[in-house]
Design a protein around this motif. Structure first.
Motif, PDB file in Angstrom:
ATOM      1  N   ASN A 237     -13.245  -8.806   6.573  1.00 53.32           N
ATOM      2  CA  ASN A 237     -12.509 -10.068   6.675  1.00 53.32           C
ATOM      3  C   ASN A 237     -11.004  -9.773   6.779  1.00 53.32           C
ATOM      4  O   ASN A 237     -10.562  -8.638   6.622  1.00 53.32           O
ATOM      5  N   GLU A 238     -10.229 -10.802   7.028  1.00 56.39           N
ATOM      6  CA  GLU A 238      -8.790 -10.643   7.257  1.00 56.39           C
ATOM      7  C   GLU A 238      -8.062 -10.050   6.056  1.00 56.39           C
ATOM      8  O   GLU A 238      -7.137  -9.253   6.211  1.00 56.39           O
ATOM      9  N   THR A 239      -8.471 -10.425   4.856  1.00 61.14           N
ATOM     10  CA  THR A 239      -7.812  -9.935   3.642  1.00 61.14           C
ATOM     11  C   THR A 239      -7.993  -8.427   3.497  1.00 61.14           C
ATOM     12  O   THR A 239      -7.030  -7.700   3.227  1.00 61.14           O
ATOM     13  N   GLU A 240      -9.211  -7.957   3.683  1.00 65.28           N
ATOM     14  CA  GLU A 240      -9.478  -6.514   3.579  1.00 65.28           C
ATOM     15  C   GLU A 240      -8.708  -5.732   4.639  1.00 65.28           C
ATOM     16  O   GLU A 240      -8.121  -4.689   4.343  1.00 65.28           O
TER      17      GLU A 240
ATOM     18  N   SER B  52      -5.901  -6.621   6.195  1.00 57.95           N
ATOM     19  CA  SER B  52      -4.456  -6.639   5.931  1.00 57.95           C
ATOM     20  C   SER B  52      -4.086  -5.718   4.768  1.00 57.95           C
ATOM     21  O   SER B  52      -3.023  -5.087   4.790  1.00 57.95           O
ATOM     22  N   GLU B  53      -4.946  -5.618   3.746  1.00 59.93           N
ATOM     23  CA  GLU B  53      -4.662  -4.719   2.619  1.00 59.93           C
ATOM     24  C   GLU B  53      -4.628  -3.261   3.070  1.00 59.93           C
ATOM     25  O   GLU B  53      -3.721  -2.503   2.711  1.00 59.93           O
TER      26      GLU B  53
ATOM     27  N   SER C  53      -1.565  -2.650   5.341  1.00 62.29           N
ATOM     28  CA  SER C  53      -0.332  -2.611   4.543  1.00 62.29           C
ATOM     29  C   SER C  53      -0.200  -1.278   3.820  1.00 62.29           C
ATOM     30  O   SER C  53       0.875  -0.672   3.798  1.00 62.29           O
TER      31      SER C  53
END
Length: 118
Positions: free
Chosen positions: A45-48, A50-51, A54
Motif C-alpha cells: 500500500n502507499e504507506t508502506e 512511502s516509508e 523515505s
C-alpha cells in the motif's frame, strides 16, 4: 589457354563468420532472458511504499522496485539503484522515471558487493 580461377574473397567470408557467431550468441542470450520467470511480489500500500522510500532517501540506500506492469503476462525485472531525485509525482532510479502509482513492491536492495564476497 589458361583457366581463370574464380574470385574468392576470404576477408568477407571471415567477417561473415564473425557476424554469424555474434548473432547466434545474441539470440541465445535473448532466449535465456525470455525463459527467465519473474515472480510477482506482494502488492504494497502507499504507506508502506512511502516509508521504505523515505528511509532509502535519508540513509542513501539502494532500492529494488517492481513496477505494476506486465509484458507478455510476466512482470518486468526489478529496477535497482539509488534514488537520484524525486518530486510529487514520482522518483528517478537508474535514470528511469517511476511514478508512485506504478510501484507494486519496493524494498531496500541487499545484494552484496563483489568486494565483500569471500
Amino acid at each position: 589457354m589458361s583457366m581463370l580461377h574464380p574470385y574468392e574473397d576470404r576477408k568477407r567470408m571471415k567477417w561473415m563468420g564473425y557476424y554469424l557467431s555474434e548473432h547466434t550468441t545474441q539470440i541465445n542470450q535473448n532466449e535465456a532472458q525470455e525463459q527467465k520467470v519473474i515472480v510477482p511480489k506482494t502488492m504494497m500500500n502507499e504507506t508502506e511504499i512511502s516509508e521504505i522510500l523515505s528511509y532509502a532517501i535519508i540513509k542513501t540506500k539502494p532500492v529494488a522496485i517492481q513496477k505494476n506492469e506486465r509484458n507478455y503476462n510476466q512482470y518486468l525485472p526489478d529496477i535497482t539503484g539509488f534514488i537520484q531525485s524525486y518530486n510529487k509525482t514520482g522518483i528517478l532510479v537508474n535514470n528511469q522515471k517511476i511514478l508512485y502509482q506504478e510501484i507494486r513492491h519496493v524494498e531496500i536492495d541487499t545484494t552484496q558487493k563483489w568486494s565483500s564476497l569471500e
